[in-house]
Design an enzyme around this catalytic site. Structure first.
Site: not given
Ligand SMILES: *Cc1c(COP(=O)(O)O)cnc(C)c1O
Length: 404
Positions: A134, A203, A228-229, A377
């Protein structure tokens, strides 16, 4: 003729799977739309648990409105980051006192990565990062590497084991790839990192709340994840940071704010780190989001994460089965691994016109998301997605594709 047989048999099968689903009562604990809409975007923003609005009304009106400053102690605001961390801990296989909640995932990636480099042997000057990560993790890793004088090495996650060596300080890896839904081998990569003398930061954004992680069981060093997921904490709800118990005394946070001080109200000009999970805190926590998350986590009471994983695999298997039956052959290509050991809780389908296709799907009540440039997705949150939802989503997808 065969199309009709499929429709009848797969909708019948969906009904049977829903009847046999031990988690089906959980759906009523969420605020969802009528049965014509299907929400398959819980891997971006989880649905609202029904207890949250009432709890937030009380937090705002009473704890903030009437108790005001007293709430830091009387309403347990000050200790919320550790208390809520302890509530998340069993979902990711951590012990009490190893997880703290606060800040965004991006900020926690920074704390974990720089903290890990500071724990590593100073001779080791490489940070290995998952090349398909990500983006935010990659950006932060690049900056962390620059700040710590390390070289950043981007590696395909399937080749990670061979990339780890005597120069590696730390590897930062996504447990589940956000685009393809591929689940990476956390036990294997963690063991390989340790065999090479390196640390590993995982992560967990796309695995926390979707599948068992086993942080302590696999000896993971540090981990971060968002809430939040699959944890349904609400837009921008605070992330979490895990530091394995025996590493906590060596965790030297690069963001040592006053909330992580041993005696925060001593207001000393000299920093002295707190022991344990609070060492991962920085400044004043975002209490409203934090307490919305705490209320949202109530849906997990009595829910074993193994049962969630079983249903998640059954949902994604069934979606792939419906897609194969309903869609014209070759119209989409699945990026999601067929093997359960390599699959998270989402299905990613590639097609050239994915952006327009997702627009049409959303207009017809099937909410997934589009990832640039050509990926559809679909996230499957076992606590509230039904097998009937899955069958309907695949059927509408087939209709959209055949009308284009
Ligand atoms: C959703 C997600 C993030 C989000 O990071 P934020 O700091 O909350 O915006 C980071 N890493 C991964 C792998 C994600 O899927």
């Amino acid at each position: 003729m065969s199309d009709h047989v499929h429709l009848v048999s797969l909708s019948e099968k969906a009904r049977e799977l829903d009847e046999a689903d031990g988690l089906r009562a959980k759906r009523a604990e969420f605020v969802l739309d009528d049965d014509d809409t299907v929400y398959l975007d819980g891997n971006s923003l989880g649905a609202l648990p029904a207890t949250v609005p009432g709890r937030m009304a009380d937090v705002v009106a009473r704890e903030w409105g009437r108790l005001r400053i007293r709430s830091w102690t009387e309403s347990g605001w000050w200790t919320a980051p550790e208390r809520i961390g302890d509530r998340i801990a069993p979902l990711v296989g951590a012990a009490s006192g190893e997880v703290v909640v606060g800040d965004s995932t991006s900020v926690n990636v920074f704390k974990a990565l720089v903290g890990a480099v500071r724990m590593a042997d100073p001779e080791r000057a490489e940070i290995v990062v998952d090349a398909t990560t990500f983006p935010t993790d990659g950006y932060i890793a690049e900056s962390a590497a620059r700040m710590t004088g390390c070289r950043l090495v981007a590696v395909d996650p399937r080749e990670l084991r061979t990339a780890l060596g005597p120069r590696t300080a730390v590897a930062l890896v996504n447990h589940v790839d956000y685009r393809s839904g591929r689940l990476h081998d956390l036990p294997g990569v963690t063991a390989a990192a340790h065999a090479a003398g390196a640390l590993v930061v995982w992560d967990l954004c796309h695995s926390a709340g979707a599948l068992p992680v086993g942080l302590d069981a696999h000896g993971v060093d540090l981990a971060v994840g968002c809430t939040y997921k699959y944890l349904n904490g609400g837009p921008g709800s605070p992330a979490f940071l895990y530091v394995r118990r025996d590493l906590q005394p060596r965790f030297d946070s690069p963001l040592p704010g006053w909330n992580s001080h041993r005696d925060p109200f001593g207001m000393s000009p000299r920093y002295e780190a707190a022991d344990g999970a609070p060492r991962g805190r920085v400044g004043t926590p975002d209490i409203l989001s934090m307490l919305a998350l705490e209320a949202a986590l109530e849906v997990w009471d009595e829910v074993p994460i193994e049962a969630v994983r079983d249903k998640s695999l059954a949902l994604t298997d069934f979606f792939l089965e419906c897609v194969a039956a309903y869609l014209p052959a070759g119209r989409v290509e699945s990026l999601t691994p067929v093997r359960h050991a390599e699959r998270g809780s989402q299905v990613a389908l590639r097609c050239a016109d994915a952006g327009e296709v997702m627009g049409s799907l959303i207009a017809r009540g099937i909410v997934g998301d589009f990832r640039h440039p050509d990926v559809l997705r679909f996230g499957f949150t076992p606590l509230y997605v039904s097998f009937a939802d899955v069958e309907r989503a695949a059927r509408v997808l087939a209709e959209v594709l055949s009308s284009r």
